[in-house]
Design a protein around this motif. Structure first.
Motif, PDB file in Angstrom:
ATOM      1  N   GLY A 287      32.403 125.777 -30.054  1.00  0.00           N
ATOM      2  CA  GLY A 287      31.494 124.698 -29.653  1.00  0.00           C
ATOM      3  C   GLY A 287      31.679 123.399 -30.421  1.00  0.00           C
ATOM      4  O   GLY A 287      31.146 122.363 -30.037  1.00  0.00           O
TER       5      GLY A 287
ATOM      6  N   ARG B 219      26.989 124.421 -23.858  1.00  0.00           N
ATOM      7  CA  ARG B 219      26.234 125.678 -23.921  1.00  0.00           C
ATOM      8  C   ARG B 219      25.576 125.994 -22.579  1.00  0.00           C
ATOM      9  O   ARG B 219      25.555 127.138 -22.134  1.00  0.00           O
TER      10      ARG B 219
ATOM     11  N   SER C 280      25.753 129.308 -20.252  1.00  0.00           N
ATOM     12  CA  SER C 280      24.581 130.181 -20.101  1.00  0.00           C
ATOM     13  C   SER C 280      24.101 130.248 -18.648  1.00  0.00           C
ATOM     14  O   SER C 280      23.529 131.243 -18.226  1.00  0.00           O
TER      15      SER C 280
END
Lengths: 499, 143
Positions: A180, B79, B83
């Motif tokens: 990330g 993210r 998800s």
């Protein structure tokens, strides 16, 4: 982020340390070239990932081990032969005392702390997102993700054929710092750019070797200033993850070591590494690297007509093999001088074409006429080369007034540097003129970055002349006492024959 | 260039041990070298000054705030894609904003597979104004 960055730079620098030691030996360039070699190894690993399969990390480990073992074997073999002695004898372009070496590293590194504080801002450029981070995520995803991603038409505007050094270093950053943390990859690109500038800066500082201590201090300052000028020329593109400063600085460093500094195996090795890095970073880096490598090959293996004539005479006397062999060997050596360091970049380009990847610049024929595009390109590029008139003035003055000091230092003829710069810029110019995108939009979005290389090269030449001229100011008076004087350039001519 | 001068034989002034022409030439050479040093140092100095200005602008508080927001948006979208979409999802990026479309293509990489057309896609994704990701949010709907 700084901790992660240090880990990644160590991850690049450690596998590159032994090869860097073999190439740079005691030169302060060692510190800067090791991460570049590591990044080059990562790029080769990414190429193997695409061509063969698997993922980056095992390939990186394999390539790094192979290169390090090969370096050790080379050392062991060389140590047992007289070759090492020869290397010791010729490899002294930047060979210097430990104190000066450490001082050079401290000054050049210290100078770059200021521009590198820009990393605090966390800037991410447009191409950084559209090209480099996207490609880095593809490389990090393994063979299938990389191959299908590069061939996906959605990513066509990201120039999927671009070489893999920056994406591979980015993917390594993801592996070491976490997926990330996209901005760590940006930071790695910036630090690699700083390393490439550092190699060039050390090269400029090496021009002062042999001079008085004050000249060496000035050379050191000029080297540091040249690094800062690199970041200044690149502006925001130097700290936002664009790859343009990296290839430009690597190509400029290749020119300093290969075409400016006195000939030596050390200088040649560093020039080759820098050219390979430029060729693995961007397409224009590859074309520029090829130009530089051809010029280096001609400098180190000069085209000598008299030798050919002599050889021809021998052949006419009946020995055909005598005609062919020395000439062929010389040409084979010249070809090897170009092909060996360019091989990684050329192999990637060949692989990319083989799997159907193309850049976004030559897809169709432009509706704008060639003269129209040429005029627009000329005016746009000229606006970013404002240093050129001063660099030309310094060149002319230097050639007229301190040429002997340059020759005395066995430095390369300035024509080498200028030929490299002009040829590379001409290729860039032709790309704009014969490419397909609308010319004003294309220039508006890229010329600031594509002219980093010629600008940096001009600053490099200016810095080199500064050191030479300062050496002339402070150096010994080159005239024998006694009233009568005798100026001869016999020794420099000998040096020039090879240099 | 091999120049041999026998200036004493020509009766030139040799005060100070040097012929006048040699002294003039030396002086000219030194002045020229000083001019080169001055011009080169000025050029490099101006460039360094420009670089300092660029860095100062980059690390200005407003700039840092702007790019911190951008960075957190990127991390959040990264993210959110992972998800809200299954791995390998075929997505169509339908964002009118070219930059947002570009960043969605980037951040989908390695997880989802962007499609060139709606026909082959399972989901349509775009960036909406919202609060989830520092002023924006990911919008996912079925194709």
């Amino acid at each position: 982020m700084s901790d992660s960055l240090l880990v990644v730079i160590a991850g690049l620098g450690l596998p590159g340390l032994l090869p860097a030691l073999a190439v740079a030996r005691r030169s302060p360039a060692l510190v800067f070239v090791a991460p570049l070699i590591g990044a080059g190894l990562a790029a080769i690993a990414a190429g193997l990932e695409l061509a063969v399969g698997g993922s980056l990390l095992p390939w990186y480990a394999g390539v790094a081990i192979t290169v390090n073992v090969a370096t050790l074997i080379f050392w062991l073999v060389a140590r047992r032969s007289a070759r090492l002695q020869a290397l010791k004898g010729t490899g002294s372009a930047a060979g210097s005392s430990l104190t000066w070496s450490m001082l050079t590293v401290v000054v050049v590194l210290g100078a770059m702390v200021a521009p590198l504080t820009g990393l605090r801002a966390g800037i991410t450029g447009y191409d950084t997102t559209a090209i480099w981070l996207t490609h880095a995520l593809m490389v990090a995803g393994g063979h299938h993700v990389l191959l299908s991603g590069l061939q996906n038409p959605v990513y066509l505007s990201s120039n999927p054929d671009y070489p893999p050094l920056v994406p591979a270093a980015g993917a390594l950053a993801f592996a070491l710092a976490g997926q990330g943390h996209l901005h760590v990859a940006v930071g790695v690109t910036v630090l690699l750019s700083a390393c490439a500038l550092g190699v060039g800066g050390v090269g400029v500082a090496a021009i002062g070797i042999g001079g008085r201590p004050v000249t060496r201090v000035v050379a050191l300052a000029a080297g540091a200033a040249q690094c800062l000028a690199g970041f200044a020329v690149a502006g925001i593109y130097g700290i936002d993850g664009h790859a343009d400063l990296l290839w430009s600085a690597a190509a400029a460093a290749a020119i300093v070591w290969g075409l400016v500094l006195p000939q030596s195996t050390q200088a040649l090795g560093l020039a080759w590494v820098c050219a390979a890095v430029a060729g693995l970073t961007k397409n224009e880096g590859l074309t520029t690297a090829l130009v530089v490598l051809v010029l280096i090959a001609i400098r180190y293996r000069p085209l000598t007509l008299p030798r050919l004539r002599r050889t021809g005479l021998r052949a006419s006397q009946g020995s055909l093999s005598m005609l062919a062999w020395p000439g062929l060997r010389l040409w084979a050596e010249r070809a090897a001088f170009v092909a060996v360091p360019a091989l990684p970049g050329l192999a990637w380009a060949g692989l990319a074409r083989h799997i159907g990847l193309h850049d976004a610049f030559f897809r169709s024929r432009s509706t704008q006429s060639v003269p129209y595009r040429a005029a627009a390109t000329m005016s746009s590029m000229a606006a970013h080369l404002t240093i050129a008139p001063l660099a030309i003035a310094v060149l002319v003055a230097g050639c007229c007034l301190v040429r002997h000091d340059r020759d005395g230092g066995r430095l390369g003829n300035p024509a080498w540097l200028w030929a490299a710069g002009l040829l590379a810029t001409a290729i860039l110019f032709a790309t704009y003129v014969f490419g397909s995108p609308e010319i004003h939009w294309w220039l508006h979005t890229s010329v600031l970055r594509t002219t980093i290389f010629p600008q940096l090269l001009l600053y490099t030449d200016v810095a080199a002349w500064l050191v030479i001229a300062f050496g002339a100011l402070t150096g010994p008076v080159p005239i024998p006492p006694g009233g009568a004087w005798h100026v001869t350039d016999a020794a420099p001519v000998t040096a020039r024959a090879g240099g | 260039m091999n120049v041999a001068c026998t200036v004493r034989a020509n009766g030139e002034d040799t005060s100070g041990g040097w012929p006048a022409t040699t002294r003039r030439r030396q002086l000219g050479r030194r002045i020229g070298a000083a001019l080169i040093v001055g011009a080169a140092a000025t050029a490099l100095g101006l460039s360094v000054h420009h670089g300092v200005q660029v860095t100062a602008a980059a690390v200005a508080p407003a700039s840092i705030a702007e790019w911190t927001t951008f960075d957190s948006q990127q991390a959040c979208l990264y993210r959110a894609i992972r998800s809200e979409l299954p791995k390998g999802a075929r997505v169509y990026i339908a964002d009118p904003d070219h930059f947002d479309a570009q960043r969605l293509a980037e951040l989908s990489t390695q997880w989802a597979v962007p499609q060139p057309g709606l026909a082959t896609s399972q989901w349509v994704i775009s960036v909406d104004r919202g609060h989830a990701c520092s002023g924006i949010s990911l919008r996912v709907r079925g194709a």
